[in-house]
Design a protein around this motif. Structure first.
Motif, PDB file in Angstrom:
ATOM      1  N   LYS A   1      43.604  51.565  36.746  1.00  0.00           N
ATOM      2  CA  LYS A   1      43.147  51.862  38.102  1.00  0.00           C
ATOM      3  C   LYS A   1      41.783  51.244  38.379  1.00  0.00           C
ATOM      4  CE  LYS A   1      45.751  56.129  38.877  1.00  0.00           C
ATOM      5  NZ  LYS A   1      45.702  57.564  39.210  1.00  0.00           N
ATOM      6  N   ALA A   2      40.897  51.308  37.389  1.00  0.00           N
ATOM      7  CA  ALA A   2      39.557  50.747  37.568  1.00  0.00           C
ATOM      8  C   ALA A   2      39.627  49.226  37.708  1.00  0.00           C
ATOM      9  CB  ALA A   2      38.662  51.134  36.396  1.00  0.00           C
ATOM     10  N   GLU A   3      40.459  48.588  36.910  1.00  0.00           N
ATOM     11  CA  GLU A   3      40.588  47.133  36.993  1.00  0.00           C
ATOM     12  C   GLU A   3      41.177  46.710  38.334  1.00  0.00           C
ATOM     13  OE1 GLU A   3      42.771  45.881  33.546  1.00  0.00           O
ATOM     14  OE2 GLU A   3      40.948  45.740  32.303  1.00  0.00           O
ATOM     15  N   GLN A   4      42.095  47.494  38.869  1.00  0.00           N
ATOM     16  CA  GLN A   4      42.668  47.182  40.171  1.00  0.00           C
ATOM     17  C   GLN A   4      41.607  47.303  41.261  1.00  0.00           C
ATOM     18  OE1 GLN A   4      45.829  45.977  41.061  1.00  0.00           O
ATOM     19  NE2 GLN A   4      44.639  45.675  42.938  1.00  0.00           N
ATOM     20  N   ALA A   5      40.785  48.337  41.162  1.00  0.00           N
ATOM     21  CA  ALA A   5      39.712  48.521  42.144  1.00  0.00           C
ATOM     22  C   ALA A   5      38.705  47.373  42.066  1.00  0.00           C
ATOM     23  CB  ALA A   5      39.008  49.857  41.918  1.00  0.00           C
ATOM     24  N   LEU A   6      38.375  46.944  40.860  1.00  0.00           N
ATOM     25  CA  LEU A   6      37.456  45.813  40.691  1.00  0.00           C
ATOM     26  C   LEU A   6      38.082  44.522  41.198  1.00  0.00           C
ATOM     27  CD1 LEU A   6      35.971  46.600  37.154  1.00  0.00           C
ATOM     28  CD2 LEU A   6      34.739  46.639  39.338  1.00  0.00           C
ATOM     29  N   ALA A   7      39.375  44.365  40.983  1.00  0.00           N
ATOM     30  CA  ALA A   7      40.076  43.173  41.469  1.00  0.00           C
ATOM     31  C   ALA A   7      40.036  43.121  42.990  1.00  0.00           C
ATOM     32  CB  ALA A   7      41.520  43.165  40.968  1.00  0.00           C
ATOM     33  N   ASN A   8      40.236  44.266  43.635  1.00  0.00           N
ATOM     34  CA  ASN A   8      40.189  44.315  45.098  1.00  0.00           C
ATOM     35  C   ASN A   8      38.825  43.928  45.637  1.00  0.00           C
ATOM     36  OD1 ASN A   8      42.847  45.113  45.434  1.00  0.00           O
ATOM     37  ND2 ASN A   8      42.374  47.297  45.464  1.00  0.00           N
ATOM     38  N   SER A   9      37.782  44.191  44.839  1.00  0.00           N
ATOM     39  CA  SER A   9      36.413  43.874  45.267  1.00  0.00           C
ATOM     40  C   SER A   9      35.938  42.526  44.722  1.00  0.00           C
ATOM     41  CB  SER A   9      35.445  44.975  44.799  1.00  0.00           C
ATOM     42  OG  SER A   9      35.787  46.213  45.367  1.00  0.00           O
ATOM     43  N   GLY A  10      36.816  41.794  44.048  1.00  0.00           N
ATOM     44  CA  GLY A  10      36.446  40.490  43.507  1.00  0.00           C
ATOM     45  C   GLY A  10      35.496  40.554  42.339  1.00  0.00           C
ATOM     46  N   LEU A  11      35.553  41.643  41.565  1.00  0.00           N
ATOM     47  CA  LEU A  11      34.593  41.843  40.474  1.00  0.00           C
ATOM     48  C   LEU A  11      35.240  41.941  39.094  1.00  0.00           C
ATOM     49  CD1 LEU A  11      32.294  44.534  42.143  1.00  0.00           C
ATOM     50  CD2 LEU A  11      31.654  42.176  41.626  1.00  0.00           C
ATOM     51  N   LEU A  12      36.526  41.729  39.021  1.00  0.00           N
ATOM     52  CA  LEU A  12      37.209  41.942  37.744  1.00  0.00           C
ATOM     53  C   LEU A  12      36.649  41.065  36.631  1.00  0.00           C
ATOM     54  CD1 LEU A  12      39.396  43.478  36.270  1.00  0.00           C
ATOM     55  CD2 LEU A  12      41.053  41.728  36.980  1.00  0.00           C
ATOM     56  N   SER A  13      36.243  39.850  36.961  1.00  0.00           N
ATOM     57  CA  SER A  13      35.722  38.947  35.918  1.00  0.00           C
ATOM     58  C   SER A  13      34.371  39.408  35.374  1.00  0.00           C
ATOM     59  CB  SER A  13      35.601  37.522  36.474  1.00  0.00           C
ATOM     60  OG  SER A  13      34.738  37.490  37.586  1.00  0.00           O
ATOM     61  N   PHE A  14      33.728  40.385  36.046  1.00  0.00           N
ATOM     62  CA  PHE A  14      32.428  40.888  35.589  1.00  0.00           C
ATOM     63  C   PHE A  14      32.556  42.225  34.865  1.00  0.00           C
ATOM     64  CE2 PHE A  14      31.700  38.255  39.314  1.00  0.00           C
ATOM     65  CZ  PHE A  14      30.644  37.444  38.927  1.00  0.00           C
ATOM     66  N   LYS A  15      33.767  42.639  34.556  1.00  0.00           N
ATOM     67  CA  LYS A  15      33.997  44.001  34.061  1.00  0.00           C
ATOM     68  C   LYS A  15      33.270  44.327  32.760  1.00  0.00           C
ATOM     69  CE  LYS A  15      38.252  43.132  31.421  1.00  0.00           C
ATOM     70  NZ  LYS A  15      39.662  43.557  31.243  1.00  0.00           N
ATOM     71  N   ASP A  16      32.981  43.326  31.928  1.00  0.00           N
ATOM     72  CA  ASP A  16      32.326  43.581  30.644  1.00  0.00           C
ATOM     73  C   ASP A  16      30.813  43.409  30.697  1.00  0.00           C
ATOM     74  OD1 ASP A  16      34.760  44.139  29.324  1.00  0.00           O
ATOM     75  OD2 ASP A  16      35.154  41.995  29.094  1.00  0.00           O
ATOM     76  N   GLN A  17      30.280  43.111  31.867  1.00  0.00           N
ATOM     77  CA  GLN A  17      28.833  42.983  32.004  1.00  0.00           C
ATOM     78  C   GLN A  17      28.219  44.354  32.322  1.00  0.00           C
ATOM     79  OE1 GLN A  17      27.974  39.814  34.785  1.00  0.00           O
ATOM     80  NE2 GLN A  17      28.271  38.261  33.205  1.00  0.00           N
ATOM     81  N   TYR A  18      26.885  44.377  32.348  1.00  0.00           N
ATOM     82  CA  TYR A  18      26.166  45.619  32.614  1.00  0.00           C
ATOM     83  C   TYR A  18      25.475  45.520  33.984  1.00  0.00           C
ATOM     84  CZ  TYR A  18      27.079  46.978  27.821  1.00  0.00           C
ATOM     85  OH  TYR A  18      27.717  47.334  26.652  1.00  0.00           O
ATOM     86  N   PRO A  19      25.160  46.658  34.604  1.00  0.00           N
ATOM     87  CA  PRO A  19      24.599  46.642  35.956  1.00  0.00           C
ATOM     88  C   PRO A  19      23.397  45.726  36.144  1.00  0.00           C
ATOM     89  CG  PRO A  19      25.239  48.867  35.389  1.00  0.00           C
ATOM     90  CD  PRO A  19      25.440  48.043  34.151  1.00  0.00           C
ATOM     91  N   ASP A  20      22.478  45.691  35.148  1.00  0.00           N
ATOM     92  CA  ASP A  20      21.280  44.870  35.345  1.00  0.00           C
ATOM     93  C   ASP A  20      21.564  43.371  35.300  1.00  0.00           C
ATOM     94  OD1 ASP A  20      21.745  44.477  32.656  1.00  0.00           O
ATOM     95  OD2 ASP A  20      19.804  45.242  31.973  1.00  0.00           O
ATOM     96  N   GLN A  21      22.795  42.997  34.988  1.00  0.00           N
ATOM     97  CA  GLN A  21      23.181  41.593  35.013  1.00  0.00           C
ATOM     98  C   GLN A  21      23.759  41.173  36.361  1.00  0.00           C
ATOM     99  OE1 GLN A  21      25.605  42.226  31.214  1.00  0.00           O
ATOM    100  NE2 GLN A  21      24.819  40.164  30.838  1.00  0.00           N
ATOM    101  N   LEU A  22      23.877  42.132  37.292  1.00  0.00           N
ATOM    102  CA  LEU A  22      24.463  41.878  38.606  1.00  0.00           C
ATOM    103  C   LEU A  22      23.407  41.984  39.705  1.00  0.00           C
ATOM    104  CD1 LEU A  22      27.040  42.309  36.912  1.00  0.00           C
ATOM    105  CD2 LEU A  22      27.972  43.637  38.826  1.00  0.00           C
TER     106      LEU A  22
END
Length: 408
Positions: free
Chosen positions: A146-167
């Motif tokens: 579910k989380a990956e689908q939500a990230l995919a909808n927001s165009g963020l799936l490729s960043f899933k293994d990064q941390y907030p301060d990297q964004l």
């Protein structure tokens, strides 16, 4: 089909302090919030709010600082207890629910996105997005999907293994939005969600929200102090002052027919050419049905309407092109059907195209712009005169305001 009401608010009121009844009596006499505070020591957060939000609608509550908009949104999910009034979600009054029932509503039906992203710095983007599901006890495998689908909808799936301060700040806000959507709530409450972002990133987030809404169709109650933001994303807008709702309507309704002097002054600086759309200025189209009409019928219609061109449609009113008098005469002379002589290169716009964008298209167009829906059905036409008139009205409004300032 009638819109399904998702949220209904009736007489919702919140007064902070002890002398609440005295404060409410002063509200009824139109006393200012500061005066009420001086006389009673009580603060009126929200007074007698009444509205409905339809399923799948973006309903914007806006006002200046201290207007009560953030208090109102917190009353909707009972983060703040109302002094009195009711909030119905799918017909259930949450103001009367016990804690367990309210907790269930918050877990499954409502989610909230704040101005502060609230991401955990030690968790990855995926882990942050999973958090709400984790709290609900959803198994690891299911919440990851579910989380990956939500990230995919927001165009963020490729960043899933990064941390907030990297964004970037905008990307962090999208993660916050994804985390809320991962829970698959029916209602999303967004309190000044984009206010802390730079203007360019903020506009991008507005685009992201509108794009996301076209996919997920949530019921969204969005809080903002920015009128341009409200006009850009809101299906309808509730404008607040001193805890009271001054007017509810579409952006066009509020701009065109302000309910009172406060609303009129609030919206007078808006560039209407950036709010008015093709749907606001289009006129009925003169057409010929090329599946039924022949050249003589088309020419007769042109003579009757005193025009030299018609738009060509089929039986379903889908736009097929344009037909000039010269082409109709050629078709009659050569025994041709109208569909053989129409010009298929007609400039088209959708009903939500802004007047400022239309001007660029119609400037050198030999024909009116056709306004079509998503199925290419003809809804009307925009003529150059309508665009110029809309732009002139905007310029007149600005000049009048400057004249008022000069005269002062």
């Amino acid at each position: 089909m009638k819109d399904l009401i998702k949220v209904r608010v009736e007489h919702l009121t919140k007064v902070f302090g002890k002398r609440q009844q005295q404060a409410l009596e002063l509200v009824k006499k139109n006393e200012a919030k500061t005066t009420i505070l001086e006389k009673t020591g009580a603060t009126v957060g929200v007074y007698d709010a009444n509205f409905e939000v339809n399923e799948g609608e973006i309903f914007v509550i806006m006002g200046l600082s201290g207007s009560g908009k953030s208090t109102l949104v917190r009353l909707i999910n009972r983060l703040i207890e109302p002094s009195y009034g009711d909030v119905f979600i799918d017909g259930e009054d949450i103001a009367k629910m016990d804690k367990e029932a309210l907790r269930d509503i918050r877990r499954h039906k409502i989610n909230m996105v704040f101005q502060n992203f609230g991401l955990f710095p030690h968790r990855t983007i995926l882990e942050n997005t999973e958090y709400g599901l984790e709290v609900r006890g959803v198994p690891k495998e299911e919440r990851t999907v579910k989380a990956e689908q939500a990230l995919a909808n927001s165009g963020l799936l490729s960043f899933k293994d990064q941390y907030p301060d990297q964004l970037s700040g905008g990307m962090q806000q999208r993660v916050g939005l994804s985390r809320a959507l991962a829970n698959d709530p029916e209602i999303l409450l967004m309190d000044e969600a984009f206010s802390a972002l730079d203007p360019l990133i903020r506009r991008e987030m507005q685009d992201e929200l509108l794009e996301l809404q076209s996919k997920v169709q949530k019921t969204i109650i969005f809080i903002t102090h920015d009128l341009n933001e409200a006009l850009r994303i809101g299906d309808r807008i509730a404008l607040m002052k001193d805890g009271q709702i001054m007017q509810i309507g579409t952006g066009e309704e509020i701009l065109t027919n302000p309910a009172n002097e406060f609303v009129r002054e609030f919206v007078e600086d808006v560039d209407r050419s950036k709010v008015l759309t093709a749907a606001n200025i289009m006129v009925p189209a003169l057409t010929t049905n090329i599946e039924i009409d022949g050249p003589n019928v088309a020419l007769n219609r042109m003579r009757k309407e005193e025009v030299s061109m018609l738009l060509a449609t089929d039986k379903k009113r889908q736009l097929k092109g344009s037909l000039t008098a010269e082409s109709a005469l050629d078709a009659r002379k050569n025994g041709q059907a109208l569909k053989e002589v129409i010009d298929k290169n007609v400039k088209k716009v959708h009903p939500d195209t802004l007047v400022t964008d239309i001007f660029k298209l119609i400037y050198d167009s030999p024909t009116p712009l056709a306004v079509v829906d998503e199925q290419d059905r003809l809804m009307g036409v925009v003529i150059r005169g309508s665009v110029i008139e809309a732009l002139a009205d905007t310029e007149t409004s600005v000049n009048e305001k400057e004249g008022d300032v000069t005269n002062e």
